[in-house]
Motif scaffolding. Structure first.
Motif, mmCIF file in Angstrom:
data_model
loop_
_atom_site.group_PDB
_atom_site.id
_atom_site.type_symbol
_atom_site.label_atom_id
_atom_site.label_comp_id
_atom_site.label_asym_id
_atom_site.label_seq_id
_atom_site.Cartn_x
_atom_site.Cartn_y
_atom_site.Cartn_z
ATOM 1 N N GLN A 43 0.833 -1.187 0.000
ATOM 2 C CA GLN A 43 0.000 0.000 0.000
ATOM 3 C C GLN A 43 0.879 1.252 0.000
ATOM 4 O O GLN A 43 1.854 1.329 0.759
ATOM 5 C CB GLN A 43 -0.909 0.018 1.233
ATOM 6 C CG GLN A 43 -2.016 -1.018 1.208
ATOM 7 C CD GLN A 43 -2.998 -0.775 0.088
ATOM 8 O OE1 GLN A 43 -2.970 -1.482 -0.929
ATOM 9 N NE2 GLN A 43 -3.847 0.223 0.233
ATOM 10 N N PRO A 44 0.509 2.254 -0.812
ATOM 11 C CA PRO A 44 1.248 3.516 -0.788
ATOM 12 C C PRO A 44 0.888 4.327 0.445
ATOM 13 O O PRO A 44 -0.153 4.120 1.071
ATOM 14 C CB PRO A 44 0.780 4.221 -2.060
ATOM 15 C CG PRO A 44 -0.610 3.685 -2.279
ATOM 16 C CD PRO A 44 -0.577 2.257 -1.812
ATOM 17 N N VAL A 45 1.761 5.243 0.802
ATOM 18 C CA VAL A 45 1.533 6.156 1.926
ATOM 19 C C VAL A 45 1.216 7.536 1.364
ATOM 20 O O VAL A 45 2.013 8.108 0.601
ATOM 21 C CB VAL A 45 2.766 6.236 2.852
ATOM 22 C CG1 VAL A 45 2.506 7.213 3.987
ATOM 23 C CG2 VAL A 45 3.111 4.857 3.407
ATOM 24 N N THR A 46 0.052 8.075 1.724
ATOM 25 C CA THR A 46 -0.320 9.440 1.336
ATOM 26 C C THR A 46 0.141 10.394 2.417
ATOM 27 O O THR A 46 -0.274 10.296 3.575
ATOM 28 C CB THR A 46 -1.850 9.565 1.161
ATOM 29 O OG1 THR A 46 -2.283 8.660 0.146
ATOM 30 C CG2 THR A 46 -2.238 10.991 0.786
ATOM 31 N N THR A 47 1.018 11.321 2.058
ATOM 32 C CA THR A 47 1.562 12.253 3.043
ATOM 33 C C THR A 47 0.549 13.337 3.374
ATOM 34 O O THR A 47 -0.072 13.921 2.474
ATOM 35 C CB THR A 47 2.856 12.905 2.520
ATOM 36 O OG1 THR A 47 3.833 11.882 2.286
ATOM 37 C CG2 THR A 47 3.404 13.914 3.525
ATOM 38 N N ILE A 48 0.369 13.595 4.661
ATOM 39 C CA ILE A 48 -0.476 14.690 5.143
ATOM 40 C C ILE A 48 0.456 15.799 5.602
ATOM 41 O O ILE A 48 1.186 15.639 6.584
ATOM 42 C CB ILE A 48 -1.376 14.227 6.307
ATOM 43 C CG1 ILE A 48 -2.280 13.080 5.847
ATOM 44 C CG2 ILE A 48 -2.207 15.384 6.858
ATOM 45 C CD1 ILE A 48 -3.059 12.424 6.966
ATOM 46 N N GLY A 274 6.313 -7.787 -0.621
ATOM 47 C CA GLY A 274 5.945 -6.826 -1.645
ATOM 48 C C GLY A 274 7.105 -6.528 -2.578
ATOM 49 O O GLY A 274 8.271 -6.835 -2.278
ATOM 50 N N SER A 275 6.796 -5.910 -3.719
ATOM 51 C CA SER A 275 7.826 -5.674 -4.736
ATOM 52 C C SER A 275 8.976 -4.819 -4.208
ATOM 53 O O SER A 275 10.145 -5.095 -4.501
ATOM 54 C CB SER A 275 7.197 -5.020 -5.969
ATOM 55 O OG SER A 275 6.546 -3.801 -5.616
ATOM 56 N N THR A 276 8.677 -3.781 -3.409
ATOM 57 C CA THR A 276 9.772 -2.966 -2.867
ATOM 58 C C THR A 276 10.462 -3.671 -1.706
ATOM 59 O O THR A 276 11.658 -3.480 -1.483
ATOM 60 C CB THR A 276 9.277 -1.581 -2.415
ATOM 61 O OG1 THR A 276 8.319 -1.731 -1.342
ATOM 62 C CG2 THR A 276 8.620 -0.819 -3.552
ATOM 63 N N VAL A 283 11.828 -3.539 6.585
ATOM 64 C CA VAL A 283 10.463 -4.041 6.658
ATOM 65 C C VAL A 283 9.584 -2.950 7.257
ATOM 66 O O VAL A 283 9.875 -2.437 8.336
ATOM 67 C CB VAL A 283 10.367 -5.314 7.526
ATOM 68 C CG1 VAL A 283 8.910 -5.764 7.678
ATOM 69 C CG2 VAL A 283 11.209 -6.435 6.932
ATOM 70 N N GLU A 284 8.528 -2.582 6.557
ATOM 71 C CA GLU A 284 7.534 -1.622 7.047
ATOM 72 C C GLU A 284 6.158 -2.237 6.808
ATOM 73 O O GLU A 284 5.705 -2.333 5.670
ATOM 74 C CB GLU A 284 7.644 -0.283 6.314
ATOM 75 C CG GLU A 284 8.978 0.427 6.490
ATOM 76 C CD GLU A 284 9.046 1.741 5.723
ATOM 77 O OE1 GLU A 284 7.988 2.216 5.247
ATOM 78 O OE2 GLU A 284 10.156 2.287 5.588
ATOM 79 N N ARG A 285 5.513 -2.660 7.881
ATOM 80 C CA ARG A 285 4.215 -3.307 7.716
ATOM 81 C C ARG A 285 3.385 -3.166 8.986
ATOM 82 O O ARG A 285 3.904 -2.866 10.061
ATOM 83 C CB ARG A 285 4.391 -4.792 7.359
ATOM 84 C CG ARG A 285 5.062 -5.624 8.433
ATOM 85 C CD ARG A 285 5.476 -6.999 7.914
ATOM 86 N NE ARG A 285 6.122 -7.795 8.939
ATOM 87 C CZ ARG A 285 6.805 -8.918 8.719
ATOM 88 N NH1 ARG A 285 6.911 -9.389 7.487
ATOM 89 N NH2 ARG A 285 7.357 -9.580 9.721
ATOM 90 N N LEU A 286 2.081 -3.376 8.830
ATOM 91 C CA LEU A 286 1.152 -3.445 9.947
ATOM 92 C C LEU A 286 0.689 -4.890 10.085
ATOM 93 O O LEU A 286 0.408 -5.558 9.080
ATOM 94 C CB LEU A 286 -0.047 -2.531 9.712
ATOM 95 C CG LEU A 286 0.237 -1.018 9.696
ATOM 96 C CD1 LEU A 286 -0.990 -0.256 9.197
ATOM 97 C CD2 LEU A 286 0.634 -0.528 11.066
ATOM 98 N N VAL A 287 0.619 -5.375 11.319
ATOM 99 C CA VAL A 287 0.219 -6.751 11.591
ATOM 100 C C VAL A 287 -0.989 -6.716 12.529
ATOM 101 O O VAL A 287 -1.004 -5.947 13.501
ATOM 102 C CB VAL A 287 1.374 -7.552 12.223
ATOM 103 C CG1 VAL A 287 0.934 -8.975 12.544
ATOM 104 C CG2 VAL A 287 2.583 -7.561 11.286
ATOM 105 N N LEU A 308 7.930 0.899 0.116
ATOM 106 C CA LEU A 308 9.125 1.477 0.713
ATOM 107 C C LEU A 308 9.671 2.607 -0.132
ATOM 108 O O LEU A 308 9.502 2.644 -1.354
ATOM 109 C CB LEU A 308 10.208 0.403 0.864
ATOM 110 C CG LEU A 308 9.874 -0.808 1.741
ATOM 111 C CD1 LEU A 308 11.035 -1.798 1.728
ATOM 112 C CD2 LEU A 308 9.560 -0.375 3.163
ATOM 113 N N ILE A 309 10.349 3.548 0.532
ATOM 114 C CA ILE A 309 11.150 4.543 -0.167
ATOM 115 C C ILE A 309 12.612 4.127 -0.014
ATOM 116 O O ILE A 309 12.943 3.209 0.739
ATOM 117 C CB ILE A 309 10.915 5.963 0.381
ATOM 118 C CG1 ILE A 309 11.322 6.048 1.858
ATOM 119 C CG2 ILE A 309 9.454 6.357 0.202
ATOM 120 C CD1 ILE A 309 11.240 7.469 2.418
ATOM 121 N N GLU A 310 13.503 4.789 -0.703
ATOM 122 C CA GLU A 310 14.887 4.338 -0.800
ATOM 123 C C GLU A 310 15.552 4.128 0.551
ATOM 124 O O GLU A 310 16.164 3.096 0.802
ATOM 125 C CB GLU A 310 15.711 5.330 -1.638
ATOM 126 C CG GLU A 310 17.131 4.869 -1.899
ATOM 127 C CD GLU A 310 17.209 3.570 -2.692
ATOM 128 O OE1 GLU A 310 18.144 2.786 -2.437
ATOM 129 O OE2 GLU A 310 16.322 3.320 -3.528
#
Length: 346
Positions: A43-48, A274-276, A283-287, A308-310
């Motif tokens: 899932q992408p992250v939408t910045t606020i 995920g692809s990234t 690792v960046e995920r919610l469980v 993920l970003i770089e």
């Protein structure tokens, strides 16, 4: 004729021996290899966009929770920001996400009165988690003494007009560490039925083989510990329980944390990466978990992996946004980022 008959007898005898041995040999069952998913959805992250003191990466936001329709943002060191916590109104967040406003949101300061508790606790490393029960608030503190990390749980009250939050400095309870990993303490709080549960940061198989979360009543009197499942990497914050007693937690790994690198990541094996995530060690995920009378268990829901970003992002706070998804925030790495992650439909 006799030779042919003798050869026939010998051959028949050998066949009988081999047949008997094959019957005596145990049968080894080898199931067909499971078709594991190689690549899972991300899932992408939408910045606020936010402005004000929290926009500075040195604000080091470490926790999120809802107080009514206000999202409360907990800095790790409130005294560095004028002795304040901060709040954003839910309607403003929804207006930004819907495009009704494009201006950065300005978090409102809340006076934070903690009696300079940081000067009383040896090795004080700041606040890590926050959770609300009506006007009552619970927080955790991390401290580093020598090579050992210590955790503390404390409580306070918030004024309904958000004018101030006051800590009860007379009731501060220990929440001992559960591993030898440095700089690890209780990073999340869960209010479950009649309990306050502090969730320890690491519960991987090699670093914490029998994870047990500390539990307290609402006056912070100790209760029997709560079993927690083995989850690799770090747990850095958790949402409130929903009506089904379920909650989501941030599960994060920074590739520099070599002591937390497992020989096997069961969630990645079962659900894929995920692809990234296949391109980085991060690792960046919610469980998702369920609270039960027997303890906390992981649900069968697939982890929600973030794109993920770089350089990765150190996610430190999470809160649900209705049933649509999650609000998440980073600390100083790589900067303060408040984001929205949509929850995909099952």
């Amino acid at each position: 004729m006799r030779k042919k008959w003798l050869r026939l007898v010998v051959f028949t005898g050998l066949c009988s021996i081999f047949a008997l041995r094959s019957l005596q040999k145990p049968t080894v069952y080898r199931p067909a290899a499971a078709a594991l998913p190689l690549t899972a959805a991300e899932q992408p992250v939408t910045t606020i966009e936010i402005s004000g003191p929290l926009a500075d990466r040195n604000a080091e936001v470490s926790g999120l929770d809802w107080y009514g329709d206000w999202l409360i943002l907990l800095p790790q060191y409130p005294e560095r920001l004028g002795g304040s916590l901060f709040a954003l109104q839910k309607s403003d967040i929804l207006d930004f996400l819907s495009g009704q406003t494009t201006e950065p949101l300005v978090p409102q300061p809340i006076a934070f009165q903690d009696g300079q508790i940081g000067e009383q606790i040896e090795g004080f490393e700041g606040y890590e988690a926050i959770a609300f029960r009506g006007d009552q608030v619970y927080l955790t503190i991390e401290a580093e003494v020598g090579d050992a990390a210590r955790g503390y749980v404390l409580s306070g009250t918030i004024e309904s007009d958000l004018s101030e939050l006051v800590i009860d400095t007379d009731t501060i309870v220990d929440s001992p560490g559960q591993s030898t990993s440095p700089n690890k303490a209780d990073e999340a709080l869960l209010l479950a039925n009649d309990k306050v549960i502090s969730i320890y940061e690491v519960s991987g198989a090699q670093v914490n083989p029998m994870p047990q979360m500390h539990a307290f009543d609402f006056d912070l009197a100790p209760l029997p510990s709560v079993p927690f499942p083995t989850i690799e990497y770090r747990i850095t914050d958790a949402t409130q329980l929903n009506e089904q007693n379920r909650f989501w937690a941030i599960n994060y790994f920074y590739e520099g944390d070599r002591d937390l690198l497992p020989t096997r990541d069961p969630l990645a094996v079962r659900y894929g990466r995920g692809s990234t995530h296949r391109q980085h060690a991060t690792v960046e995920r919610l469980v998702e978990f369920t609270y039960t009378d027997q303890g906390i268990v992981r649900t069968d829901s697939a982890p929600l992996q973030l794109q993920l970003i770089e350089d990765g992002r150190n996610w430190e706070g999470v809160a649900r946004l209705d049933e649509d998804g999650f609000l998440m925030i980073t600390d100083k790495f790589p900067e303060t980022t408040l984001g929205f992650v949509e929850q995909p439909e099952n």
